[in-house]
Design an enzyme around this catalytic site. Structure first.
Site, PDB file in Angstrom:
ATOM      1  N   GLU A 202      44.614  36.977  40.114  1.00  0.00           N
ATOM      2  CA  GLU A 202      45.757  37.726  39.544  1.00  0.00           C
ATOM      3  C   GLU A 202      46.335  36.961  38.510  1.00  0.00           C
ATOM      4  O   GLU A 202      47.505  36.866  38.439  1.00  0.00           O
ATOM      5  CB  GLU A 202      46.596  38.102  40.654  1.00  0.00           C
ATOM      6  CG  GLU A 202      45.883  39.069  41.557  1.00  0.00           C
ATOM      7  CD  GLU A 202      47.037  39.849  42.546  1.00  0.00           C
ATOM      8  OE1 GLU A 202      48.166  39.490  42.350  1.00  0.00           O
ATOM      9  OE2 GLU A 202      46.754  40.799  43.072  1.00  0.00           O
ATOM     10  N   GLU A 399      41.192  41.991  47.930  1.00  0.00           N
ATOM     11  CA  GLU A 399      42.481  42.246  48.591  1.00  0.00           C
ATOM     12  C   GLU A 399      42.819  43.810  48.349  1.00  0.00           C
ATOM     13  O   GLU A 399      42.508  44.354  47.363  1.00  0.00           O
ATOM     14  CB  GLU A 399      43.819  41.634  47.757  1.00  0.00           C
ATOM     15  CG  GLU A 399      43.877  40.302  48.106  1.00  0.00           C
ATOM     16  CD  GLU A 399      45.305  39.685  47.436  1.00  0.00           C
ATOM     17  OE1 GLU A 399      46.271  40.411  47.172  1.00  0.00           O
ATOM     18  OE2 GLU A 399      45.077  38.635  46.877  1.00  0.00           O
TER      19      GLU A 399
HETATM   20  C1  BGC Z   1      48.632  38.921  45.505  1.00  0.00           C
HETATM   21  C2  BGC Z   1      49.216  38.540  47.047  1.00  0.00           C
HETATM   22  C3  BGC Z   1      50.235  39.194  47.546  1.00  0.00           C
HETATM   23  C4  BGC Z   1      49.811  40.592  47.883  1.00  0.00           C
HETATM   24  C5  BGC Z   1      50.870  41.718  48.052  1.00  0.00           C
HETATM   25  C6  BGC Z   1      48.623  40.326  45.373  1.00  0.00           C
HETATM   26  O1  BGC Z   1      49.290  40.545  44.275  1.00  0.00           O
HETATM   27  O2  BGC Z   1      47.434  38.231  45.453  1.00  0.00           O
HETATM   28  O3  BGC Z   1      49.412  37.036  47.260  1.00  0.00           O
HETATM   29  O4  BGC Z   1      50.741  38.910  48.802  1.00  0.00           O
HETATM   30  O5  BGC Z   1      49.490  41.267  46.405  1.00  0.00           O
HETATM   31  O6  BGC Z   1      51.868  41.977  47.267  1.00  0.00           O
END
Ligand code: BGC
Length: 494
Positions: A202, A399
């Site tokens: 990111e 993610e």
């Molecule tokens: C990030 C994580 C973060 C998650 C939840 C993403 O932006 O890569 O490190 O914990 O979102 O906010």
């Protein structure tokens, strides 16, 4: 005055993260979805969020060690919790890590995304290698492989060694070399067993949000959240250096012929307005989308910066692009596009606002999901648009998950009934499936996160885990979402 600054800062931070949409649509029951053979199913984490052991075995400090501790205490500013990552969820403890791998194995995932802490293996960011740090990651990688879980390794997840931050961090052109050397070290030491690497996590969040907040704190100014157009223009070098560093790492990795893949992962920002847009509002929205996404994706997947935005930022005037740079960027053939997706970012038109005429928008839904307005249909459309824009790249969802505050999911009688998260994950896995049906080349999916952990500036006040963690005792309790994912993965194996 100091107090006002702190209060304003925390309000600004809360405003940025407070955007949300209630998950109100019904999800269908466990319908069986078909995914391509060899699809990777996993969960994700990042070093500083889970490891603890910040002073163990020669690890050097990173920016989070600085900003979460006095005199800055950023999590205290934002949430009132005076916390840091010194213990976090204690995964630097090998016994704890093995217990956690057991939970992963029982869950049935075949992939675990983790990141390497740069300053654990290079305490100063460059130069002398800290062998105990290397040993730790060898232990982690081997422990996962032993259980048939493939490690997916991010080289850089927001945690710059402090020694390098003190030399100007990513604004210093030397950062390209620092990162290239670090990446080479990781390929040399771990590349025989790690078959999927990510260079950066990111980059736009790191720059527009985290770095801009750090800079504001250092300069005792009010942070603009997200960063202003002016900030982005003046710090274009940061972006460009990341792009050069990425290109060097990709080329170095391919040169080694280790038989794996290397990509980069983005926070895929789907954005919308909270009221009927004016013509100007529509233009602003397009610019904001480009600033979050295309400014970072186009150089990697098209070999160029998005012209309209680049001109608007007057990025060229800063002279950061030197002869040969764009050729280097074009020469790197990134193997896949990583996508982190949570929800849609809502904006509000405000012509005087520094972020292309938009400011944080309203979302009336409750309870709040931490990272945006929950909208799996928008995710499907977004994935299709990536296919169209970037010539059907291979995509990994690195993610996807939902974060809630303590009040929204309680530990009761030894159980956490996280119905909201369970439904969120079901709906997004279904969205991924729909995108695949539409021809998007998606190869894997990771839930964020396997365990509750340190949510950066928000400390331990937001839980994203499918496994509950008692931060005092380090006890792990699988939540309802864990059991749902487990049964889903069992179905997939049939
Ligand atoms: C990030 C994580 C973060 C998650 C939840 C993403 O932006 O890569 O490190 O914990 O979102 O906010």
């Amino acid at each position: 005055m100091k107090n006002t600054y702190f209060i304003l800062t925390s309000i600004a931070i809360m405003l940025f993260f407070g955007i949300d949409k209630h998950i109100n649509a019904q999800t269908s029951a466990n319908e069986t979805l078909k995914f391509p053979k060899g699809f990777l199913w996993g969960s994700a984490s990042a070093a500083y969020q889970v490891e603890g052991g910040t002073k163990a075995d020669g690890r050097g400090p990173n920016t989070w060690d600085k900003y979460l501790n006095p005199p800055y205490s950023l999590a205290k500013m934002a949430t009132g919790q005076d916390v840091n990552g010194d213990v976090s969820i204690n995964q630097y403890d090998r016994g704890q890590f093995l217990k956690d791998v057991k939970l992963m194995k029982e869950l049935g995932i075949n992939t675990y995304r983790l990141s390497i802490s740069w300053s654990r293996i290079l305490p100063e960011g460059t130069g002398k290698v800290n062998e105990p740090g290397i040993d730790y990651y060898n232990f982690v990688i081997n422990a996962l492989l032993k259980e048939g879980i493939q490690p997916l390794v991010t080289l850089y997840h927001f945690d710059l060694p402090l020694a390098l931050a003190n030399k100007g961090g990513w604004m210093n052109r030397e950062s390209v070399k620092w990162f290239t050397d670090y990446a080479n070290l990781c390929f040399d030491r771990f590349g025989d067993r790690v078959k999927i690497f990510l260079t950066f996590n990111e980059p736009s969040i790191e720059m527009y949000f985290l770095q801009s907040v750090f800079d504001a704190i250092d300069n005792r100014q009010m942070p603009q959240i997200p960063a202003s157009e002016k900030y982005i223009s003046e710090h274009f070098a940061h972006i460009h250096h990341l792009m050069l560093a990425h290109a060097n790492a990709v080329n170095a990795y391919h040169h080694r012929k280790l038989g794996g893949k290397i990509g980069i992962t983005y926070n895929f920002m789907l954005c919308d307005l909270d009221s009927v847009p004016t013509e100007n509002g529509k233009k602003s929205l397009e610019l904001v989308k480009k600033a979050w996404n295309n400014l970072f994706m186009d150089p990697v997947f098209k070999g160029e910066y998005p012209k309209e935005l680049f001109d608007r930022l007057k990025a060229a005037q800063y002279g950061d692009i030197q002869p040969g740079d764009m050729d280097l960027i074009k020469s790197a053939k990134t193997d896949f596009l990583g996508i982190n997706y949570y929800g849609v970012n809502m904006y509000h038109e405000q012509p005087t606002a520094g972020f292309f005429g938009l400011t944080t928008g309203k979302n009336p839904d409750k309870p709040e999901m931490f990272n945006g307005f929950v909208d799996p249909d928008a995710f499907v459309k977004g994935l299709i648009s990536l296919k169209e824009q970037y010539n059907s790249p291979e995509i990994y969802i690195t993610e996807n998950g939902a974060g809630y505050g303590e009040q929204d999911e309680k530990l009761e009688n030894g159980k956490v009934n996280d119905a909201l998260r369970t439904r969120y994950i079901q709906r997004h896995i279904k969205a991924v499936n729909q995108a695949i049906q539409k021809g998007v080349n998606i190869k894997g999916y990771c839930v964020w996160s396997m365990f509750d952990n340190l949510e950066w500036i928000m400390g331990y006040s937001r839980r994203f885990g499918i496994t509950y963690v008692d931060f005092k005792t380090q006890e792990r309790i699988p939540k309802q979402s864990y059991y749902w994912y487990q049964s889903f993965l069992k179905e997939q194996q049939k």
